[in-house]
Motif scaffolding. Structure first.
Motif, PDB file in Angstrom:
ATOM      1  N   LEU A   8       2.972  -1.849  -8.793  1.00  0.00           N
ATOM      2  CA  LEU A   8       1.645  -2.016  -9.508  1.00  0.00           C
ATOM      3  C   LEU A   8       1.372  -0.833 -10.366  1.00  0.00           C
ATOM      4  CD1 LEU A   8      -0.693  -3.319  -6.573  1.00  0.00           C
ATOM      5  CD2 LEU A   8       0.278  -4.702  -8.349  1.00  0.00           C
ATOM      6  N   GLN A   9       2.284   0.197 -10.245  1.00  0.00           N
ATOM      7  CA  GLN A   9       2.396   1.391 -10.992  1.00  0.00           C
ATOM      8  C   GLN A   9       0.871   2.126 -10.634  1.00  0.00           C
ATOM      9  OE1 GLN A   9       3.125  -0.144 -14.955  1.00  0.00           O
ATOM     10  NE2 GLN A   9       5.227   1.115 -14.737  1.00  0.00           N
ATOM     11  N   VAL A  10       0.392   2.029  -9.341  1.00  0.00           N
ATOM     12  CA  VAL A  10      -0.682   2.797  -8.988  1.00  0.00           C
ATOM     13  C   VAL A  10      -0.087   3.926  -7.886  1.00  0.00           C
ATOM     14  CG1 VAL A  10      -2.677   2.368  -7.443  1.00  0.00           C
ATOM     15  CG2 VAL A  10      -2.051   0.640  -9.098  1.00  0.00           C
ATOM     16  N   PRO A  11      -0.650   5.050  -8.097  1.00  0.00           N
ATOM     17  CA  PRO A  11      -0.350   6.280  -7.087  1.00  0.00           C
ATOM     18  C   PRO A  11      -0.772   5.816  -5.775  1.00  0.00           C
ATOM     19  CG  PRO A  11      -1.583   7.105  -9.218  1.00  0.00           C
ATOM     20  CD  PRO A  11      -1.824   5.567  -9.259  1.00  0.00           C
TER      21      PRO A  11
ATOM     22  N   ASP B 270      -9.342   6.901 -11.903  1.00  0.00           N
ATOM     23  CA  ASP B 270      -8.002   6.849 -11.254  1.00  0.00           C
ATOM     24  C   ASP B 270      -7.926   6.168 -10.017  1.00  0.00           C
ATOM     25  OD1 ASP B 270      -7.264   8.518 -13.487  1.00  0.00           O
ATOM     26  OD2 ASP B 270      -6.552  10.263 -12.038  1.00  0.00           O
ATOM     27  N   ILE B 271      -7.128   5.104  -9.825  1.00  0.00           N
ATOM     28  CA  ILE B 271      -7.114   4.224  -8.527  1.00  0.00           C
ATOM     29  C   ILE B 271      -6.026   4.577  -7.825  1.00  0.00           C
ATOM     30  CG2 ILE B 271      -6.957   1.806  -7.734  1.00  0.00           C
ATOM     31  CD1 ILE B 271      -8.267   0.949 -10.333  1.00  0.00           C
ATOM     32  N   ILE B 272      -6.260   5.048  -6.469  1.00  0.00           N
ATOM     33  CA  ILE B 272      -5.140   5.474  -5.562  1.00  0.00           C
ATOM     34  C   ILE B 272      -5.267   4.359  -4.326  1.00  0.00           C
ATOM     35  CG2 ILE B 272      -4.187   7.300  -4.210  1.00  0.00           C
ATOM     36  CD1 ILE B 272      -4.878   7.895  -7.107  1.00  0.00           C
ATOM     37  N   ILE B 273      -3.901   4.126  -3.938  1.00  0.00           N
ATOM     38  CA  ILE B 273      -3.726   3.492  -2.691  1.00  0.00           C
ATOM     39  C   ILE B 273      -3.568   4.195  -1.634  1.00  0.00           C
ATOM     40  CG2 ILE B 273      -2.420   1.557  -1.523  1.00  0.00           C
ATOM     41  CD1 ILE B 273      -2.065   0.117  -4.416  1.00  0.00           C
TER      42      ILE B 273
ATOM     43  N   ILE C 134       3.419  -1.640   1.391  1.00  0.00           N
ATOM     44  CA  ILE C 134       2.381  -1.207   0.891  1.00  0.00           C
ATOM     45  C   ILE C 134       2.763  -0.148  -0.214  1.00  0.00           C
ATOM     46  CG2 ILE C 134       0.059  -0.249   0.725  1.00  0.00           C
ATOM     47  CD1 ILE C 134      -0.535  -1.725   3.428  1.00  0.00           C
ATOM     48  N   VAL C 135       3.507   0.589   0.082  1.00  0.00           N
ATOM     49  CA  VAL C 135       4.042   1.797  -0.677  1.00  0.00           C
ATOM     50  C   VAL C 135       4.900   1.035  -1.986  1.00  0.00           C
ATOM     51  CG1 VAL C 135       5.519   3.956  -0.983  1.00  0.00           C
ATOM     52  CG2 VAL C 135       3.989   3.492   0.878  1.00  0.00           C
ATOM     53  N   LYS C 136       5.481   0.158  -1.509  1.00  0.00           N
ATOM     54  CA  LYS C 136       6.533  -0.519  -2.406  1.00  0.00           C
ATOM     55  C   LYS C 136       5.594  -1.322  -3.421  1.00  0.00           C
ATOM     56  CE  LYS C 136      10.156  -3.943  -2.938  1.00  0.00           C
ATOM     57  NZ  LYS C 136      11.370  -4.891  -2.033  1.00  0.00           N
TER      58      LYS C 136
ATOM     59  N   GLY D  38       0.292 -16.068  -6.742  1.00  0.00           N
ATOM     60  CA  GLY D  38       1.551 -15.586  -6.891  1.00  0.00           C
ATOM     61  C   GLY D  38       1.588 -13.895  -6.983  1.00  0.00           C
ATOM     62  N   LYS D  39       0.583 -13.513  -6.724  1.00  0.00           N
ATOM     63  CA  LYS D  39       0.530 -11.837  -6.310  1.00  0.00           C
ATOM     64  C   LYS D  39      -0.305 -11.577  -4.821  1.00  0.00           C
ATOM     65  CE  LYS D  39       0.384 -10.424 -11.235  1.00  0.00           C
ATOM     66  NZ  LYS D  39      -0.240  -9.611 -12.346  1.00  0.00           N
ATOM     67  N   SER D  40       0.155 -10.491  -4.447  1.00  0.00           N
ATOM     68  CA  SER D  40      -0.693  -9.997  -3.197  1.00  0.00           C
ATOM     69  C   SER D  40      -2.011  -9.952  -3.511  1.00  0.00           C
ATOM     70  CB  SER D  40      -0.089  -8.657  -2.802  1.00  0.00           C
ATOM     71  OG  SER D  40      -0.494  -7.709  -3.707  1.00  0.00           O
ATOM     72  N   LEU D  41      -2.931 -10.166  -2.265  1.00  0.00           N
ATOM     73  CA  LEU D  41      -4.402  -9.771  -2.162  1.00  0.00           C
ATOM     74  C   LEU D  41      -4.553  -8.384  -2.639  1.00  0.00           C
ATOM     75  CD1 LEU D  41      -6.659 -11.062   0.356  1.00  0.00           C
ATOM     76  CD2 LEU D  41      -6.804  -8.755   0.057  1.00  0.00           C
ATOM     77  N   LEU D  42      -3.952  -7.444  -2.454  1.00  0.00           N
ATOM     78  CA  LEU D  42      -4.028  -6.258  -2.833  1.00  0.00           C
ATOM     79  C   LEU D  42      -3.789  -6.214  -4.390  1.00  0.00           C
ATOM     80  CD1 LEU D  42      -4.561  -3.158  -2.153  1.00  0.00           C
ATOM     81  CD2 LEU D  42      -2.072  -3.068  -1.663  1.00  0.00           C
ATOM     82  N   ALA D  43      -2.845  -6.713  -4.735  1.00  0.00           N
ATOM     83  CA  ALA D  43      -2.727  -6.540  -6.453  1.00  0.00           C
ATOM     84  C   ALA D  43      -3.766  -7.055  -7.054  1.00  0.00           C
ATOM     85  CB  ALA D  43      -1.294  -7.180  -6.789  1.00  0.00           C
ATOM     86  N   ARG D  44      -4.319  -8.389  -6.640  1.00  0.00           N
ATOM     87  CA  ARG D  44      -5.425  -9.074  -7.310  1.00  0.00           C
ATOM     88  C   ARG D  44      -6.655  -7.975  -7.217  1.00  0.00           C
ATOM     89  NH1 ARG D  44      -3.567 -12.362 -10.729  1.00  0.00           N
ATOM     90  NH2 ARG D  44      -2.291 -13.842  -9.767  1.00  0.00           N
TER      91      ARG D  44
END
Length: 277
Positions: free
Chosen positions: A68-71, A47-50, A61-63, A28-34
């Motif tokens: 995810l509230q990740v910068p 700090d985690i940055i995408i 990916i920006v969306k 139910g979530k993206s691979l990136l989110a996991r």
């Protein structure tokens, strides 16, 4: 004063073998989110940055980063060294981690272990990883470097391979950089036999199955939990075992002085095409 640790996860929709792989669904979530969820389980404060590209196809990916509230940072599509450096600079990093977005099963305890080694030897090493050479199953890649080290690589690297893969300039210049490596305490080397990363559809089937089996039982499942699972259910291991040991090194063995031929192999279809030729 505490040094600022910044983890940069480079992610883009473009992929020659599995386009859009970072946005594939996992429970139910993206691979990136996991993957971000797993990194947030670390003990070290970071700090985690995408870091993605400026290309329109990476708007998704920006969306996702916003959701995810990740910068996030947007930069060069092909020059990942520049993207990595600019993101680290923008977020004022003192210590920079490179963790690829194709590692959704990464064990946060392994990330902590590599960081602990780096800080225990602070001043001794400019760069510490667990993949030069690797011993853990592929997909637990952690690279830690000082900002000064990253800046020096950014200023001097020029070969396409060095720009695309971010850190080879560091490995390949032992007279310039002091490089350390963390090996698996078990004494085992599963880097060529076990594959927890994603680059092919079969890898997705494997990762999805692991999450379905382990996540409902324990969200913080470990590398050992995955190994125990595939020992109990070898059919899961078989899902992508034909790609175990296949990595990007295989395309650059003539350029890489610090990587041996037995640290990579061709994909099955590449071997087939070679035999047909």
């Amino acid at each position: 004063m505490t040094e600022k640790i910044v983890i940069i996860v480079q992610a883009r929709m473009a992929s020659s073998r599995l386009p859009g792989k970072v946005m594939l669904p996992i429970l139910g979530k993206s691979l990136l989110a996991r993957m971000i969820e797993r990194l947030q389980m670390m003990q070290h404060k970071a700090d985690i940055i995408i870091a993605t590209s400026e290309n329109q196809e990476d708007d998704i990916i920006v969306k996702e980063a916003v959701n995810l509230q990740v910068p996030y940072y947007r930069g060069s599509l092909g020059n990942l060294l520049d993207r990595h450096y600019q993101a680290a600079k923008l977020f004022k990093a003192d210590v920079v981690l490179k963790i690829p977005s194709d590692c959704p099963l990464i064990d946060p305890r392994i990330v902590d272990q590599v960081l602990e080694y780096f800080f225990a030897n602070r001043g001794k090493y400019d760069y510490v990883s667990n993949l030069h050479p690797a011993t853990w199953p592929d997909g637990n890649d952690v690279e830690v470097m000082t900002m000064a080290c990253l800046r020096q690589a950014w200023e001097n690297a020029g070969r396409p391979m060095e720009l695309e893969h971010t850190t080879p300039y560091i490995w390949e210049n032992p007279l310039i950089f002091s490089v350390g490596n963390v090996t698996w305490k078990t004494g085992l080397d599963y880097s060529m036999s076990h594959r927890f990363t994603i680059d092919y559809p079969e890898d997705y089937y494997f990762i999805e199955k692991v999450f379905k089996e382990l996540y409902p039982v324990c969200h913080q499942f470990t590398c050992r939990d995955i190994l125990n699972l595939i020992e109990r259910k070898p059919e899961i291991y078989q899902l992508n075992s034909q790609y175990a040991g296949v990595n990007w090194y295989r395309h650059h063995l003539d350029e890489l002085q610090t990587v041996l031929p037995d640290q990579t192999k061709k994909a099955p279809n590449e071997v087939l095409h070679q035999n047909e030729a």
